[in-house]
Scaffold this active site. Sequence first.
Site: not given
Length: 285
Positions: A12, A41, A124, A126, A190, A218, A220, A262
């Site tokens: 991304c 990640h 996580h 984030e 996002c 990861s 996502n 990622s």
Amino acid sequence: MEVIVADNAGFCFGVKRAIKMANETLDQAHGPVKSLGQLIHNPQVVTSFQKRGLEVVADLDQVAPNGTVVIRSHGVGPEAKRRATELALRVVDTTCPFVTKAQQYAAKLIEENYKVVVIGDKDHPEVKGVVAHTDGKAIVINTAAEAEALKFIPRMGVVFQTTHAIGHVQEVVGALLKRGKEVRVFNTLCGATTSMQKTAVELAPDVEAMVIIGGRLSANTAQLAEVCRKVNPRVLSVESAAELDPAWFAGIRLVGVSAGASTPDEVIAEVVERLTGIEEPATSA
Ligand code: SF4
């Protein structure tokens, strides 16, 4: 086997930006450069950066005085940045702008006396960084059941982990509405992960199985597999082509592929090549 790769699979904008910044930092650095937490990640990317000298550290004390520290794409709390300045470190902040937005909304909500609720995974990085922007005062929940169990909150501000699926946050926000009087919601999802999930979910019902590629850590990638599983139960998550077992694909002729934000293009290409080479076992007459 025939393979269809979903649109938007792989890197991304935020990951490309973090990699570019880290590469430029390594190219220009005159001393050691450390990464506070994993840059992104993905194990292949982290290993390749380690080979170039970008060592992952958990604490700023592990950065040499006057050294350079790269802040991971998932971001950190304000205290870590303050401390880096006190230690006179050179800071290269690769925090994804979408994550920065979530941090800013959370900080603004706390300033305006809202109780902040973060919908995300409390472990996580984030989410930890977003909570740190509320001085640790935010509540983190991840399910509608957890939302329903909250005490009534008169002024509630809500932000989301950027990579969550839209359907999931809609369900949790629906439950939160019953627990608050004034509920202020910032959509911090996002766009990159939302598009990636949409194209994978459109592809999944048209193929016999889906392969989702990405790092185990990861978020996502995990979300991508989860949304696909809702429309096609045959979903396999792998980090690399080495994990593909031809036996898993017995009887399958058409497989779909998508990859977390990622996941490098080379890793996607290796998986596609391996899948294409898997032949259907000959059926006996
Ligand atoms: S997935 Fe979204 S939030 Fe995460 S790094 Fe990429 S663009 Fe940023």
